[in-house]
Scaffold this motif. Structure first.
Motif, PDB file in Angstrom:
ATOM      1  N   ALA A 118      44.630  94.747  29.313  1.00 27.47           N
ATOM      2  CA  ALA A 118      43.799  95.903  29.663  1.00 27.47           C
ATOM      3  C   ALA A 118      42.489  95.441  30.297  1.00 27.47           C
ATOM      4  O   ALA A 118      41.995  96.058  31.257  1.00 27.47           O
ATOM      5  CB  ALA A 118      43.528  96.754  28.424  1.00 27.47           C
ATOM      6  N   ALA A 119      41.933  94.343  29.781  1.00 20.73           N
ATOM      7  CA  ALA A 119      40.693  93.792  30.351  1.00 20.73           C
ATOM      8  C   ALA A 119      40.952  93.247  31.750  1.00 20.73           C
ATOM      9  O   ALA A 119      40.109  93.405  32.645  1.00 20.73           O
ATOM     10  CB  ALA A 119      40.133  92.697  29.443  1.00 20.73           C
ATOM     11  N   ASP A 120      42.102  92.610  31.967  1.00 18.68           N
ATOM     12  CA  ASP A 120      42.458  92.135  33.313  1.00 18.68           C
ATOM     13  C   ASP A 120      42.449  93.303  34.294  1.00 18.68           C
ATOM     14  O   ASP A 120      41.912  93.194  35.402  1.00 18.68           O
ATOM     15  CB  ASP A 120      43.846  91.483  33.319  1.00 18.68           C
ATOM     16  CG  ASP A 120      43.904  90.145  32.602  1.00 18.68           C
ATOM     17  OD1 ASP A 120      42.843  89.518  32.394  1.00 18.68           O
ATOM     18  OD2 ASP A 120      45.029  89.727  32.254  1.00 18.68           O
ATOM     19  N   ASP A 121      43.052  94.418  33.881  1.00 19.17           N
ATOM     20  CA  ASP A 121      43.084  95.606  34.740  1.00 19.17           C
ATOM     21  C   ASP A 121      41.676  96.144  34.998  1.00 19.17           C
ATOM     22  O   ASP A 121      41.323  96.477  36.131  1.00 19.17           O
ATOM     23  CB  ASP A 121      43.945  96.705  34.117  1.00 19.17           C
ATOM     24  CG  ASP A 121      45.428  96.384  34.119  1.00 19.17           C
ATOM     25  OD1 ASP A 121      45.856  95.489  34.889  1.00 19.17           O
ATOM     26  OD2 ASP A 121      46.169  97.027  33.346  1.00 19.17           O
ATOM     27  N   ALA A 122      40.878  96.234  33.937  1.00 19.09           N
ATOM     28  CA  ALA A 122      39.512  96.770  34.069  1.00 19.09           C
ATOM     29  C   ALA A 122      38.665  95.896  34.994  1.00 19.09           C
ATOM     30  O   ALA A 122      37.916  96.407  35.843  1.00 19.09           O
ATOM     31  CB  ALA A 122      38.857  96.889  32.693  1.00 19.09           C
ATOM     32  N   VAL A 123      38.785  94.584  34.853  1.00 18.19           N
ATOM     33  CA  VAL A 123      38.047  93.658  35.717  1.00 18.19           C
ATOM     34  C   VAL A 123      38.550  93.780  37.154  1.00 18.19           C
ATOM     35  O   VAL A 123      37.760  93.750  38.111  1.00 18.19           O
ATOM     36  CB  VAL A 123      38.140  92.205  35.204  1.00 18.19           C
ATOM     37  CG1 VAL A 123      37.684  91.202  36.240  1.00 18.19           C
ATOM     38  CG2 VAL A 123      37.320  92.059  33.926  1.00 18.19           C
ATOM     39  N   GLY A 124      39.852  93.952  37.331  1.00 14.87           N
ATOM     40  CA  GLY A 124      40.407  94.130  38.672  1.00 14.87           C
ATOM     41  C   GLY A 124      39.819  95.339  39.373  1.00 14.87           C
ATOM     42  O   GLY A 124      39.409  95.260  40.544  1.00 14.87           O
TER      43      GLY A 124
ATOM     44  N   LEU B 178      38.257  84.946  34.480  1.00 13.91           N
ATOM     45  CA  LEU B 178      37.009  85.589  34.090  1.00 13.91           C
ATOM     46  C   LEU B 178      37.161  86.270  32.725  1.00 13.91           C
ATOM     47  O   LEU B 178      36.279  86.162  31.873  1.00 13.91           O
ATOM     48  CB  LEU B 178      36.594  86.603  35.165  1.00 13.91           C
ATOM     49  CG  LEU B 178      35.158  87.054  35.045  1.00 13.91           C
ATOM     50  CD1 LEU B 178      34.510  87.107  36.402  1.00 13.91           C
ATOM     51  CD2 LEU B 178      35.072  88.388  34.369  1.00 13.91           C
ATOM     52  N   VAL B 179      38.279  86.953  32.522  1.00 12.38           N
ATOM     53  CA  VAL B 179      38.537  87.586  31.221  1.00 12.38           C
ATOM     54  C   VAL B 179      38.621  86.527  30.133  1.00 12.38           C
ATOM     55  O   VAL B 179      38.045  86.692  29.047  1.00 12.38           O
ATOM     56  CB  VAL B 179      39.815  88.454  31.263  1.00 12.38           C
ATOM     57  CG1 VAL B 179      40.230  88.898  29.863  1.00 12.38           C
ATOM     58  CG2 VAL B 179      39.607  89.662  32.165  1.00 12.38           C
TER      59      VAL B 179
ATOM     60  N   VAL C 254      32.392  94.182  31.449  1.00 11.14           N
ATOM     61  CA  VAL C 254      33.537  95.086  31.635  1.00 11.14           C
ATOM     62  C   VAL C 254      34.720  94.573  30.810  1.00 11.14           C
ATOM     63  O   VAL C 254      35.395  95.346  30.118  1.00 11.14           O
ATOM     64  CB  VAL C 254      33.911  95.201  33.137  1.00 11.14           C
ATOM     65  CG1 VAL C 254      35.277  95.841  33.320  1.00 11.14           C
ATOM     66  CG2 VAL C 254      32.843  95.981  33.899  1.00 11.14           C
ATOM     67  N   ALA C 255      34.970  93.274  30.873  1.00 13.05           N
ATOM     68  CA  ALA C 255      36.076  92.674  30.119  1.00 13.05           C
ATOM     69  C   ALA C 255      35.883  92.863  28.617  1.00 13.05           C
ATOM     70  O   ALA C 255      36.817  93.274  27.910  1.00 13.05           O
ATOM     71  CB  ALA C 255      36.210  91.192  30.459  1.00 13.05           C
ATOM     72  N   CYS C 256      34.690  92.587  28.127  1.00 10.99           N
ATOM     73  CA  CYS C 256      34.423  92.725  26.688  1.00 10.99           C
ATOM     74  C   CYS C 256      34.577  94.170  26.225  1.00 10.99           C
ATOM     75  O   CYS C 256      35.153  94.431  25.169  1.00 10.99           O
ATOM     76  CB  CYS C 256      33.025  92.210  26.356  1.00 10.99           C
ATOM     77  SG  CYS C 256      32.867  90.422  26.481  1.00 10.99           S
ATOM     78  N   LYS C 257      34.068  95.092  27.015  1.00 12.75           N
ATOM     79  CA  LYS C 257      34.183  96.511  26.661  1.00 12.75           C
ATOM     80  C   LYS C 257      35.652  96.912  26.578  1.00 12.75           C
ATOM     81  O   LYS C 257      36.064  97.610  25.658  1.00 12.75           O
ATOM     82  CB  LYS C 257      33.444  97.370  27.684  1.00 12.75           C
ATOM     83  CG  LYS C 257      33.441  98.837  27.361  1.00 12.75           C
ATOM     84  CD  LYS C 257      32.627  99.636  28.365  1.00 12.75           C
ATOM     85  CE  LYS C 257      32.682 101.111  28.043  1.00 12.75           C
ATOM     86  NZ  LYS C 257      31.983 101.924  29.039  1.00 12.75           N
ATOM     87  N   ALA C 258      36.454  96.454  27.544  1.00 13.21           N
ATOM     88  CA  ALA C 258      37.877  96.783  27.547  1.00 13.21           C
ATOM     89  C   ALA C 258      38.597  96.167  26.347  1.00 13.21           C
ATOM     90  O   ALA C 258      39.423  96.827  25.704  1.00 13.21           O
ATOM     91  CB  ALA C 258      38.525  96.319  28.851  1.00 13.21           C
ATOM     92  N   VAL C 259      38.290  94.911  26.034  1.00 16.47           N
ATOM     93  CA  VAL C 259      38.925  94.252  24.889  1.00 16.47           C
ATOM     94  C   VAL C 259      38.538  94.950  23.591  1.00 16.47           C
ATOM     95  O   VAL C 259      39.403  95.235  22.747  1.00 16.47           O
ATOM     96  CB  VAL C 259      38.554  92.747  24.836  1.00 16.47           C
ATOM     97  CG1 VAL C 259      38.948  92.123  23.502  1.00 16.47           C
ATOM     98  CG2 VAL C 259      39.223  92.001  25.980  1.00 16.47           C
TER      99      VAL C 259
END
Length: 107
Positions: free
Chosen positions: A74-80, A98-99, A53-58
Motif C-alpha cells: 500500500a505504501a509503494d502505491d501511495a509513494v507512486g 524509498l519505502v 507518505v510511505a509512513c502514513k500509508a504503512v
C-alpha cells in the motif's frame, strides 16, 4: 506471598523494559539510505515528503489489520501516486527502495 509475587513481577517487567532498545525515527539515516539506494537524486525535502507518505500509508494499513507485507505494498502505491503528483518520474524499484528506507529509518 501475593505482595512478593507482584514485586518480583514488577522488577522483571521493569528490567525487561529498561533493557529493550527504543525505536527512533532518524531523518539523517533515512536520507542517507535513500541517497545510497535510489538511482536518481532527490532533494531532502522531496525524499522526506515521500518518506512521510510511505509512513502514513504503512501506519494506516497496519492499523486497519493489514500485514506488514500488504502495508508496504500500500505504501509503494501511495509513494507512486505522490511522486507522480510531484512530477518526479521515479521507477517502481526506486519507489520500493524509498519505502524500504522509510520503514527502516523514518516510521
Amino acid at each position: 506471598m501475593h505482595k512478593t509475587a507482584v514485586a518480583v513481577f514488577t522488577v522483571a517487567v521493569t528490567s525487561t523494559l529498561v533493557g529493550a532498545p527504543i525505536a527512533c525515527a532518524d531523518e539523517n539515516m533515512y536520507l542517507n539510505q535513500v541517497a545510497n539506494t535510489l538511482s536518481v537524486s532527490l532533494t531532502p525535502s522531496q525524499a522526506l515528503k515521500l518518506g512521510n507518505v510511505a509512513c502514513k500509508a504503512v501506519h494506516s494499513a497496519t492499523a486497519n489489520g493489514m500485514t506488514l507485507g500488504k502495508a508496504r505494498a500500500a505504501a509503494d502505491d501511495a509513494v507512486g501516486w505522490a511522486q507522480n503528483d510531484m512530477g518526479l518520474g521515479l521507477s517502481m524499484a526506486d519507489g520500493m527502495h524509498l519505502v524500504d528506507a522509510a520503514v527502516d529509518q523514518l516510521c
